[in-house]
Design an enzyme around this catalytic site. Structure first.
Site, PDB file in Angstrom:
ATOM      1  N   SER A 650       0.841  -1.177   0.000  1.00 41.55           N
ATOM      2  CA  SER A 650       0.000   0.000   0.000  1.00 41.55           C
ATOM      3  C   SER A 650       0.884   1.237   0.000  1.00 41.55           C
ATOM      4  O   SER A 650       1.851   1.305   0.755  1.00 41.55           O
ATOM      5  CB  SER A 650      -0.881  -0.023   1.260  1.00 41.55           C
ATOM      6  OG  SER A 650      -1.839   0.985   1.173  1.00 41.55           O
ATOM      7  N   GLY A 651       0.579   2.154  -0.871  1.00 40.84           N
ATOM      8  CA  GLY A 651       1.387   3.361  -0.945  1.00 40.84           C
ATOM      9  C   GLY A 651       0.529   4.589  -0.752  1.00 40.84           C
ATOM     10  O   GLY A 651      -0.642   4.488  -0.365  1.00 40.84           O
ATOM     11  N   GLY A 654      -2.016   4.529  -3.769  1.00 35.64           N
ATOM     12  CA  GLY A 654      -2.779   3.345  -4.161  1.00 35.64           C
ATOM     13  C   GLY A 654      -2.382   2.111  -3.383  1.00 35.64           C
ATOM     14  O   GLY A 654      -1.425   2.100  -2.618  1.00 35.64           O
ATOM     15  N   VAL A 656      -1.791  -2.167  -3.812  1.00 38.87           N
ATOM     16  CA  VAL A 656      -1.512  -3.179  -4.816  1.00 38.87           C
ATOM     17  C   VAL A 656      -2.036  -4.523  -4.327  1.00 38.87           C
ATOM     18  O   VAL A 656      -1.768  -4.933  -3.200  1.00 38.87           O
ATOM     19  CB  VAL A 656      -0.001  -3.274  -5.093  1.00 38.87           C
ATOM     20  CG1 VAL A 656       0.279  -4.274  -6.204  1.00 38.87           C
ATOM     21  CG2 VAL A 656       0.558  -1.905  -5.430  1.00 38.87           C
ATOM     22  N   LYS A 671      -2.864  -2.491  -9.286  1.00 39.96           N
ATOM     23  CA  LYS A 671      -2.667  -1.311  -8.452  1.00 39.96           C
ATOM     24  C   LYS A 671      -3.909  -0.440  -8.558  1.00 39.96           C
ATOM     25  O   LYS A 671      -4.241   0.057  -9.635  1.00 39.96           O
ATOM     26  CB  LYS A 671      -1.432  -0.538  -8.928  1.00 39.96           C
ATOM     27  CG  LYS A 671      -1.183   0.717  -8.112  1.00 39.96           C
ATOM     28  CD  LYS A 671       0.156   1.325  -8.435  1.00 39.96           C
ATOM     29  CE  LYS A 671       0.395   2.583  -7.586  1.00 39.96           C
ATOM     30  NZ  LYS A 671       1.728   3.130  -7.805  1.00 39.96           N
ATOM     31  N   ASP A 777      11.024   9.039  -7.480  1.00 44.65           N
ATOM     32  CA  ASP A 777      10.748   8.359  -6.192  1.00 44.65           C
ATOM     33  C   ASP A 777      11.524   7.046  -6.125  1.00 44.65           C
ATOM     34  O   ASP A 777      10.973   5.993  -5.823  1.00 44.65           O
ATOM     35  CB  ASP A 777       9.245   8.105  -6.028  1.00 44.65           C
ATOM     36  CG  ASP A 777       8.870   7.857  -4.573  1.00 44.65           C
ATOM     37  OD1 ASP A 777       9.724   8.087  -3.681  1.00 44.65           O
ATOM     38  OD2 ASP A 777       7.736   7.433  -4.317  1.00 44.65           O
TER      39      ASP A 777
END
Ligand SMILES: *[C@@H]1O[C@H](CO)[C@@H](O)[C@H](O)[C@H]1NC(C)=O
Ligand SMILES: *[C@@H]1O[C@H](CO)[C@@H](O)[C@H](O)[C@H]1NC(C)=O
Ligand SMILES: *[C@@H]1O[C@H](CO)[C@@H](O)[C@H](O)[C@H]1NC(C)=O
Ligand SMILES: *[C@@H]1O[C@H](CO)[C@@H](O)[C@H](O)[C@H]1NC(C)=O
Ligand SMILES: *[C@@H]1O[C@H](CO)[C@@H](O)[C@H](O)[C@H]1NC(C)=O
Ligand SMILES: *[C@@H]1O[C@H](CO)[C@@H](O)[C@H](O)[C@H]1NC(C)=O
Ligand SMILES: *[C@@H]1O[C@H](CO)[C@@H](O)[C@H](O)[C@H]1NC(C)=O
Ligand SMILES: *[C@@H]1O[C@H](CO)[C@@H](O)[C@H](O)[C@H]1NC(C)=O
Ligand SMILES: *[C@@H]1O[C@H](CO)[C@@H](O)[C@H](O)[C@H]1NC(C)=O
Ligand SMILES: *[C@@H]1O[C@H](CO)[C@@H](O)[C@H](O)[C@H]1NC(C)=O
Ligand SMILES: *[C@@H]1O[C@H](CO)[C@@H](O)[C@H](O)[C@H]1NC(C)=O
Ligand SMILES: *[C@@H]1O[C@H](CO)[C@@H](O)[C@H](O)[C@H]1NC(C)=O
Length: 842
Positions: A650-651, A654, A656, A671, A777
């Site tokens: 989890s970012g 979003g 995944v 995602k 990133d």
């Protein structure tokens, strides 16, 4: 002699020295000698030190009235007496009674006992005595009662015991005695009771014994005795108990020609007896127990046998009896408590008069050929504790009246032809604890939720019926369940969450139904479970890994096409695909959703155009013919409704998920963008653009994208990516942080390969793509590892196309969100600008 006394005195120092010279009494010496050899936690022996030497008043000692200083009886029952009986006991020559039962005496029985010529009663039962029974006992010619039961005596019974002319009771049960019963046994005209059960005696019953006119009890059960049952035993006018069970007797039951036999217990079960049951048994009118089970009897049971009105226990199971159960049985056996007719060839109906047997406690007529229905009168059996009618041809409904048998603990109606539904009255039986078995019938309908009433039930089987509908969640309230069998029905729905309460379960079999959903994870926390059969259902998703799922020989999962496992032990497809044939993975989804973005080989040049127009055309351009469309429903199904079990990561923008499409063998990653998160829609576009136009072996490949609206009208955007079986670089560098405790450290060479791969990816983005792109990133969690530990750069949500490489990640239109990148990995300049911003606003 004086020396011996002196030594004895030393050994028993409490004895007053002043009385030494008065010691002339051998019984005192004998008792002091006993004291030397025996020990007791009950401490009564310590009281054997009365200075007055009135040993006749010592605990357990009785003296003769005629000879005041002679000991006649020793009574030490249940006093935790240890040690060996010393031979000096023979010095107590006036003793008639030795009563030492239920202690811990060990060693052999001393042969010196034979010198006690006045001995009449010897009870050494329930001790730890070993060795042989001393033949010298036959010298104690006045012996009447010998009880050496429940020891570890071996060898044979001394022939001499049979010649004791006063013998009335010989009890040797529960030893390891072998050989024949002594031939002379029975010569005593006072013989009343011979109890030799539970030994290893062989040979026939000696004739004298069978001819005894005084014998009341002959118990020889559980030996290896053989031969025929001597017919005089059946003519005896004294015998009250004849127990010959569990031996190897052959032949048939002798006839009885006397009237008014006092026989109360006739126990012949588990022999090799055959033939028919003689009608003369009817003359045993005092019979309480008649046990003929487990022999080879055949033919019809004489009706007169059911006329033995005193019977409380009639056992005829495991023979080949034929015919019907007489309809009058309910009137002729008024006292019957246990009626066992199982494993025979009885046919016909269950007589309705059974309901009259008010004392009936156990009724077993299983494994016969009964037909018809259970009579409604069964509800009148208020004492009934167990009812076994399995393996017959009974039909009709299960009578709800059984719910009135309030003492019923076990009910087995399995393997008949019962139909209809389960009467809910059954579920009011709080007494049902041992088991309820309705399996192998034609029962149908739902399992009523009232089943939760069976709160004491340990075993429930409803397998092999036609039960349908869902498993009621109330079944989880039956917390005493240990064995739950529901296989081969038409049950659907999920395994109820309430099963989490069934923590004592040992066997759970719900195979061969239509159950769906996931395997509940709480099953792996059940510590007693030994057998779990979930096979042939429609269960899906990952198989839990802990607890019983460790042991593939105790878990059965086959026939569930949508299950996957994380270990190859269970012989299921693996949840995370480990294929190296990436093309197969790619073949999955050359798919474009109805409103989705296409994966097309647009050149980087085209991307510039798209970027410039700020519009993403929803092109459904197909690379191949026959591409499938990908809908939200497909994704929901493939990720099990985006279940947390399928969540890989989890970012910020979003989450995944692992996804598996029915038509495809390989797992992919989906995602899903958190569109309510500020910046997320932009991130989606950025990633689409970036990935759509890049093609490099060190960049994660996007398979397709899905941009649509969910049923509630919210926007939904997702990317379908190749699934990287080895997870992120971060999970390898910081395994504990990521709960991958088992990952081994990366070797130096792997680290170099990974670094080169990342460098290669960056080189491609910066220098070989036109216009160049900045990932913005770059951090270990965005570096994914494929099946051969090659590195792939992922998460292009913050990627930026650069007009020229002078462009910095810092100068971003999304600066309102803070700097691009993640704390700890952001370029120092970006972080600086973030701080600047923070300061300026405060
Ligand atoms: C010894 O026995 C006598 C007679 O039974 C009794 O009166 C006395 O109390 C006993 N003494 C001891 C020390 O037990
Ligand atoms: C019996 O007592 C006498 C002394 O009175 C002793 O010599 C003998 O050994 C004792 N018998 C046994 C078997 O201990
Ligand atoms: C021996 O003692 C035990 C324990 O008191 C008793 O149950 C048993 O009946 C006795 N044996 C005989 C034959 O009296
Ligand atoms: C027979 O003896 C064995 C031990 O020797 C014991 O476990 C068992 O319960 C006994 N059976 C009967 C019927 O007494
Ligand atoms: C059995 O007893 C009868 C008389 O009661 C006697 O005639 C017969 O000989 C005895 N049988 C044996 C084997 O002792
Ligand atoms: C039983 O005793 C009767 C006499 O009371 C005798 O006629 C008969 O033969 C005996 N039966 C057997 C089997 O010993
Ligand atoms: C059994 O008892 C009856 C009387 O109850 C008697 O008439 C009969 O002779 C006895 N013996 C047999 C073999 O039935
Ligand atoms: C059972 O006993 C009753 C009365 O005692 C009698 O009338 C009937 O004939 C007996 N039946 C059989 C089969 O012996
Ligand atoms: C029934 O009898 C057979 C043969 O004697 C034996 O093998 C089997 O164990 C018995 N079954 C029961 C339940 O006693
Ligand atoms: C079972 O009973 C039926 C009648 O109900 C009969 O036709 C059949 O032969 C019986 N089966 C056996 C194995 O005895
Ligand atoms: C149960 O027994 C009662 C009297 O004992 C009787 O009136 C009733 O009919 C019986 N019920 C059935 C179903 O047989
Ligand atoms: C079971 O009973 C039915 C009648 O109820 C009969 O048709 C069938 O043949 C029986 N089956 C067996 C195996 O006896």
């Amino acid at each position: 002699m004086p020396l011996a006394i002196f030594l004895l005195t030393l050994a028993a120092p409490s004895l007053g020295v002043t009385y030494l010279h008065d010691v002339s009494n051998t019984d005192l010496q004998g008792l002091l000698c006993l004291k030397l050899h025996l020990f007791s936690s009950a401490r009564f022996l310590t009281s054997w030190k009365n200075d007055s030497m009135q040993f006749c008043s010592w605990f357990g000692v009785s003296c003769s009235k005629r000879h005041p200083s002679r000991v006649v009886a020793l009574d030490f029952e249940s006093l935790d007496l240890h040690g060996q009986i010393p031979s000096c006991i023979s010095n107590l020559t006036f003793v008639t009674r030795i009563h030492l039962p239920n202690n811990k005496l060990s060693g052999q029985i001393t042969t010196e006992l034979g010198q006690l010529s006045r001995l009449q009663y010897l009870n050494l039962s329930s001790n730890n005595l070993g060795g042989k029974i001393p033949g010298t006992l036959s010298s104690c010619s006045r012996l009447q009662i010998i009880d050496l039961a429940l020891n570890s005596l071996s060898g044979s019974i001394p022939e001499g015991l049979g010649t004791l002319t006063s013998l009335s009771v010989l009890r040797l049960t529960g030893n390891n005695l072998m050989g024949n019963i002594p031939l002379p046994l029975g010569s005593s005209s006072s013989l009343i009771s011979v109890i030799l059960t539970n030994n290893s005696l062989t040979g026939p019953i000696p004739p004298l014994l069978t001819n005894s006119s005084s014998l009341q009890v002959l118990a020889l059960t559980k030996n290896h005795l053989s031969g025929e049952i001597p017919s005089p035993l059946f003519n005896s006018t004294s015998l009250q108990k004849l127990a010959l069970g569990l031996n190897s007797f052959v032949g048939s039951i002798p006839t009885c020609t006397i009237n008014g036999s006092p026989l109360q217990y006739l126990i012949l079960q588990s022999n090799n007896l055959a033939g028919t049951v003689p009608s003369t048994l009817r003359n045993f009118t005092s019979l309480l127990w008649l046990l003929l089970g487990d022999n080879n009897f055949h033919g019809t049971v004489p009706a007169s046998l059911y006329n033995l009105s005193a019977l409380t226990y009639l056992g005829m199971g495991n023979n080949s009896f034929t015919g019907e159960i007489p309809s009058s049985i309910g009137y002729t056996l008024p006292s019957i408590q246990i009626l066992i007719l199982q494993e025979n060839l009885f046919q016909g109906n269950l007589p309705s008069s059974l309901g009259n047997l008010q004392n009936l406690f156990l009724l077993s007529i299983s494994q016969n050929n009964l037909s018809g229905q259970i009579p409604l009168s069964i509800s009148n059996l208020s004492q009934l504790n167990e009812l076994h009618l399995q393996e017959n041809n009974l039909s009709g409904p299960i009578p709800g009246g059984l719910g009135r048998c309030k003492n019923l603990e076990a009910l087995n109606l399995s393997s008949n032809s019962f139909h209809g539904s389960i009467p809910i009255e059954l579920f009011t039986l709080l007494s049902l604890s041992k088991g309820l078995d309705l399996s192998h019938n034609q029962l149908s309908g739902n399992i009523p939720p009232e089943i939760s009433g069976l709160i004491n039930l340990g075993t429930l089987s409803i397998s092999n019926n036609q039960f349908s509908g869902k498993i009621p969640s109330t079944l989880g309230e039956c917390v005493h369940l240990e064995y739950l069998h529901m296989k081969a029905n038409l049950l659907d729905g999920r395994i109820p969450e309430s099963f989490t309460n069934l923590r004592g379960i040992i066997v759970l079999d719900i195979s061969q139904n239509n159950l769906s959903g996931k395997i509940p994870e709480f099953l792996e926390t059940f510590s007693d479970i030994e057998f779990l059969n979930l096979s042939f259902n429609n269960l899906e998703g990952p198989v839990p890994t802990g607890g019983i799922f460790h042991n593939s020989s105790e878990v059965f999962l086959q026939g569930n096409k949508k299950l996957c496992a994380s270990s190859p032990l269970l012989q299921l497809p693996l949840c995370s695909s480990k294929t190296s044939k990436k093309r197969q993975a790619l073949r999955i989804l050359k798919i474009v959703g109805p409103v989705s973005l296409a994966v097309i080989p647009l050149s980087c040049f085209m991307v510039i155009l798209l970027t410039k127009t700020k519009k993403v055309k929803q092109v459904a351009q197909q690379r191949n013919k026959g591409l499938k469309k990908l809908s939200l429903t497909d994704l929901v199904r493939a990720t099990d409704n985006f279940s947390s079990a399928n969540l890989i990561g989890s970012g910020r923008y979003g989450s995944v998920y692992r996804a598996r499409f029915e038509s495809e063998e390989h797992t992919v990653a989906v995602k899903v963008f958190k569109l309510d998160q500020l910046g997320a829609p932009k991130s989606f576009l950025a990633e689409c653009k970036a990935l759509r136009n890049t093609r490099h072996r060190n960049l994660v490949r996007v398979i397709t994208a899905c941009s649509t609206y969910d049923p509630t009208g919210y926007e939904f955007k997702a990317l379908v990516l190749e699934c990287m079986p080895n997870g992120s670089l971060e999970s390898w560098l910081y395994p504990k942080l990521n709960k991958y405790g088992l990952r081994r450290p990366l070797s130096l060479s792997s680290r170099i390969v990974i670094a080169m791969d990342i460098a290669s990816a960056l080189d491609y983005l910066h220098n070989h793509c036109s216009p160049p792109m900045a990932h913005c990133d770059l951090k270990p969690s965005n570096v994914l590892l494929d099946d051969v530990m090659g590195a792939r750069l992922a998460d292009f949500g913050l990627a930026k196309f650069l007009q020229s490489f002078s462009y910095s990640c810092r100068h971003s239109s999304t600066s309102i969100l803070g700097p691009r990148g993640s704390i700890g990995y952001i370029a120092p300049g970006a972080l600086f600008s973030f701080k600047e911003k923070t300061f300026s606003t405060s």
